[in-house]
Design an enzyme around this catalytic site. Structure first.
Site, mmCIF file in Angstrom:
data_model
loop_
_atom_site.group_PDB
_atom_site.id
_atom_site.type_symbol
_atom_site.label_atom_id
_atom_site.label_comp_id
_atom_site.label_asym_id
_atom_site.label_seq_id
_atom_site.Cartn_x
_atom_site.Cartn_y
_atom_site.Cartn_z
ATOM 1 N N ARG A 174 60.699 77.854 157.570
ATOM 2 C CA ARG A 174 60.423 76.541 156.970
ATOM 3 C C ARG A 174 59.718 76.663 155.618
ATOM 4 N NH1 ARG A 174 56.142 74.267 158.269
ATOM 5 N NH2 ARG A 174 56.106 74.735 160.484
ATOM 6 N N TYR A 214 72.762 55.115 144.564
ATOM 7 C CA TYR A 214 73.163 55.389 145.951
ATOM 8 C C TYR A 214 72.239 54.591 146.876
ATOM 9 C CZ TYR A 214 74.206 58.361 150.015
ATOM 10 O OH TYR A 214 74.578 58.832 151.242
ATOM 11 N N ASP A 233 69.728 61.737 139.196
ATOM 12 C CA ASP A 233 70.627 62.176 140.269
ATOM 13 C C ASP A 233 71.965 62.506 139.613
ATOM 14 O OD1 ASP A 233 72.536 62.349 142.282
ATOM 15 O OD2 ASP A 233 71.646 60.752 143.488
ATOM 16 N N LYS A 291 78.048 67.164 148.333
ATOM 17 C CA LYS A 291 79.248 66.593 147.710
ATOM 18 C C LYS A 291 79.985 67.649 146.877
ATOM 19 C CE LYS A 291 77.563 62.877 149.577
ATOM 20 N NZ LYS A 291 76.716 61.966 148.803
HETATM 21 C C1 LIG Z 1 75.453 61.476 148.957
HETATM 22 C C2 LIG Z 1 74.584 61.146 147.822
HETATM 23 C C3 LIG Z 1 73.193 61.264 147.928
HETATM 24 C C4 LIG Z 1 72.517 61.719 149.194
HETATM 25 O O1 LIG Z 1 72.862 63.032 149.490
HETATM 26 P P1 LIG Z 1 72.877 63.590 151.014
HETATM 27 O O2 LIG Z 1 73.196 65.033 150.801
HETATM 28 O O3 LIG Z 1 73.929 62.819 151.734
HETATM 29 O O4 LIG Z 1 71.526 63.337 151.563
HETATM 30 C C5 LIG Z 1 72.424 60.939 146.835
HETATM 31 N N1 LIG Z 1 72.982 60.518 145.690
HETATM 32 C C6 LIG Z 1 74.306 60.384 145.555
HETATM 33 C C7 LIG Z 1 74.861 59.917 144.259
HETATM 34 C C8 LIG Z 1 75.165 60.696 146.605
HETATM 35 O O5 LIG Z 1 76.468 60.549 146.471
#
Ligand SMILES: *Cc1c(COP(=O)(O)O)cnc(C)c1O
Length: 394
Positions: A56, A109, A184, A209
């Site tokens: 961890r 998101y 992001d 993603k």
């Molecule tokens: C999917 C996504 C997230 C969150 O990511 P996870 O890996 O599902 O927690 C945050 N921002 C965007 C733009 C996303 O597409």
């Protein structure tokens, strides 16, 4: 004396020694590491000696992936955690104090938006919603005093592009209360955009993603400078945000083809956007690569020639047409995620944006006819054939 099976089996045998090095990344799922002495354990746990003790707190597969992310984003530090949302939570927990004020993009998101508004409120912070494409409005909010501005490089589903250099200048000029810019970058990936090089303070990727790209990993990363890193390793450990070695290992493998996948998917997305623009069943197409997109010039400048894998379009027949399209476009599965090697589609109104008020949905241009494609790396002909098949039902 020969040992009995119940004495043999639980014991770990040392890794075979070899003068050669593994060429690909090994997977090391051990939860704990064996220490040499009490002195060594103390030094390791105090951070005076670099090394691993407990998964961890850090493990080799996270560090292998983190090194790639640091280089990709030209970042001094990177924390690899269990999801994109864990990376966002880490930013909230380390960059904002109780009483802090957060500026939240109106095109985030859904879970990010929730985290930086109602969840942040529970931690004693306040937040205000801003439109990151309205620079004057952002400037006014920053001047009122703020600690963190949260935006996405490319937003969902209308694929609006944030002018990161301009936003970074605004937060820098905001007065004595220095606001940090958190970007992001999930829809862009470091192939299209490296926000830290444009002046952003922190960048998050949902590795789940496009960065992993194979639909089999849940992982996130937060990148930033040494100067903002103080509490970060402690927060990862204390709030339990660490990632699994297996996910980090798979994502390291996914990264191998990131640049190739990005190039192919961007080309396919451009072809799909152009094709959709010619069809009478389609009211409008949203893709930063199209000259008619409101942020086309900015995207061309900021993304070095690619425009990403995401394309949205609005069907003239509304939700009824969207349902028919989804039934008929057999080659494009309806998967409410994105970034896989295969082309998928999502329907924002019934999935990612279903929690918004009707007014907010309308303000973002989302109705029942909007479909968001995540274009994959098949041949462009295959992608267009599948779209054509879906449209043939309308
Ligand atoms: C999917 C996504 C997230 C969150 O990511 P996870 O890996 O599902 O927690 C945050 N921002 C965007 C733009 C996303 O597409």
């Amino acid at each position: 004396m020969s040992r009995r099976p119940d004495d043999i089996c639980p014991r770990f045998e040392p890794v075979p020694q070899t003068p050669t090095e593994p060429f690909s990344a090994p997977l090391i799922p051990t939860a704990v590491w064996r220490c040499e002495s009490t002195q060594q354990a103390e030094q390791l746990l105090a951070g005076d000696l670099a090394g691993y003790v407990y998964q961890r707190d850090g493990h080799p597969n996270a560090d292998i992936f983190a090194a790639k992310c640091r280089e990709l984003h030209r970042a001094e530090r990177a924390a690899v955690v269990s999801s994109g949302m864990a990376a966002m939570a880490l930013a909230l927990l380390t960059q904002v104090e109780p009483g802090g004020r957060i500026l939240v993009s109106n095109q985030l998101y859904g879970r990010t938006s929730l985290l930086f508004t109602s969840e942040a409120r529970r931690l004693g912070c306040t937040s205000s919603i801003v439109d990151p494409t309205d620079l004057a409005a952002v400037q006014a909010e920053v001047e009122r005093g703020a600690d963190l501005l949260v935006v996405e490089t490319i937003s969902n589903p209308m694929l609006r592009v944030a002018d990161i250099r301009a936003l970074a200048e605004i937060v820098r000029g905001g007065g004595e209360r220095r606001c940090r810019l958190l970007v992001d970058n999930t829809f862009a990936t470091p192939v299209l955009c490296q926000p830290l090089t444009l002046g952003a303070d922190l960048v998050v990727e949902s590795v789940t993603k496009l960065m992993n790209g194979h639909g089999d990993v849940m992982l996130g990363v937060l990148c930033g400078p040494e100067s903002l890193w103080g509490r970060t390793p402690l927060a990862v450990s204390a709030w339990g945000l660490a990632c699994s070695p297996f996910d980090a290992w798979l994502a390291t493998r996914g990264l191998v083809t990131l640049a190739l996948r990005s190039e192919r998917a961007s080309n396919n997305a451009m072809a799909a956007a152009k094709f959709l623009s010619t069809r009478r069943e389609v009211l409008d197409v949203h893709y930063p690569g199209l000259p008619g997109h409101p942020d086309h010039q900015l995207a061309a400048r900021q993304f070095g020639g690619q425009f990403g894998a995401m394309v949205s379009f609005r069907l003239a027949g509304g939700r009824f047409a969207a349902d028919a399209f989804i039934r008929t476009a057999e080659g494009i599965p309806f998967c409410p995620s994105l970034g896989d090697a295969a082309t998928t589609l999502s329907h924002p109104l019934s999935t990612s944006h279903r929690g918004l008020s009707e007014q907010d949905q309308q303000a973002l241009g989302i109705d029942g006819g909007v479909i968001r494609l995540s274009v994959g790396i098949e041949s462009a002909e295959q992608v267009i054939d599948s779209l054509s098949q879906g449209l043939s039902a309308l």
